[in-house]
Motif scaffolding. Structure first.
Motif: not given
Length: 314
Positions: A138-160
């Motif tokens: 799981i990856e979390l990408i936080y972005t702080l900018s002049q308009s506010g905040l963005n949180l992006s979450a990415k999940v990869v299934n690594e099993c079979d």
């Protein structure tokens, strides 16, 4: 230029993004599930201020995966196999808020520019968790900018094997006066809950919008008809939007005054059992969701209104 500062205190590791003028800051605790532990925007405190020692009780700003909210008795059946999660909500005998809220994330990428700061955090699970024996990243990408905040979450299934999942976020927002604050969203019903706080049905939502938060006590869930909501306080307001196709909302008011948890979710509580909003992730597939908070402060609103009035009168 936005800046990044590393902070070590009380055995916890933080990364703090800040605007060049220092008026906007977002602090992330790597040891507590990569959560956003503090957020100030243009000198206004957006997130409620909880001591880090209380995180085990309030889960403030935790990212909720692979399930959001509760799983009744910590038990569910998937593909004819029965699974049993740890019940970390002992008073109600439920599994609560997923499996990554207390994991340690690492920063794998950062971007600092004159307009924004962005951090990518990662946690790799070996698939040995009780009740969820599926390997994932799981990856979390936080972005702080002049308009506010963005949180992006990415999940990869690594099993079979395919696994079930829901994603959620559990931020508590601060208001200078919650009695003079409101929330606005589109829904025709809310969920009924039993004594374990597990969904037992629905009832019509008979509330005029914007929903005034004066003297309310909430621990309620709603299926949303759109992917956005608005929260207004005496100091600031924001619009929260989601990229999820299905959207669900949990509202909770803790004992601390002038604080409300506004929790966006991709599925409903206990959906490993009731299947409401439940999704499946196939082997090697990736799922992404973004929650964006666009903020207007009272000062920026006043300036905008003055400009509109000036243009209208010119």
């Amino acid at each position: 230029m936005y800046t990044l500062t590393e902070i070590e205190t009380q055995g916890l590791h933080y990364l703090e993004m800040a605007s060049s003028d220092g008026e906007s800051k977002g602090q992330i605790c790597l040891n507590q599930g990569g959560r956003l532990s503090k957020f100030v925007f243009k000198k206004i405190q957006i997130l409620a201020d909880f001591d880090t020692s209380t995180y085990k009780d309030n889960y403030a700003s935790s990212v909720l995966f692979p399930f959001a909210n509760r799983i009744k008795d910590g038990e569910y059946t998937f593909n004819d196999s029965k699974y049993e999660l740890d019940c970390n909500e002992s008073d109600k005998n439920n599994a609560l808020h997923g499996l990554v809220y207390n994991k340690t994330f690492v920063c794998v990428h950062k971007t600092l520019t004159s307009n924004y700061a962005s951090l990518t955090l990662q946690y790799k699970d070996a698939g040995k968790s009780k009740g969820f024996p599926f390997k994932f990243n799981i990856e979390l990408i936080y972005t702080l900018s002049q308009s506010g905040l963005n949180l992006s979450a990415k999940v990869v299934n690594e099993c079979d094997k395919t696994f079930p999942f829901t994603l959620g976020w559990h931020p508590y927002f601060n208001s200078k006066d919650l009695n003079n604050s409101s929330i606005n969203f589109v829904s025709s019903k809310k969920y009924r809950f039993d004594n374990q706080q597990i969904i037992s049905g629905t009832t019509s939502l008979d509330v005029e919008m914007p929903f005034q938060l004066k003297d309310v006590k909430l621990d309620d869930g709603y299926p949303l008809a759109t992917n956005e909501l608005e929260f207004s306080t005496p100091e600031y307001s924001f619009k929260l939007t989601s990229t999820s196709i299905e959207n669900f909302l949990q509202l909770y008011t803790p004992n601390q005054p002038n604080v409300i948890a506004i929790e966006p979710m991709t599925g409903a509580a206990d959906n490993f059992n009731n299947k409401i909003g439940l999704q499946m992730l196939d082997p090697n597939d990736t799922y992404n969701v973004e929650w964006n908070i666009k903020i207007e402060t009272l000062n920026s609103k006043t300036k905008t209104n003055k400009l509109i009035n000036k243009l209208c009168n010119s």
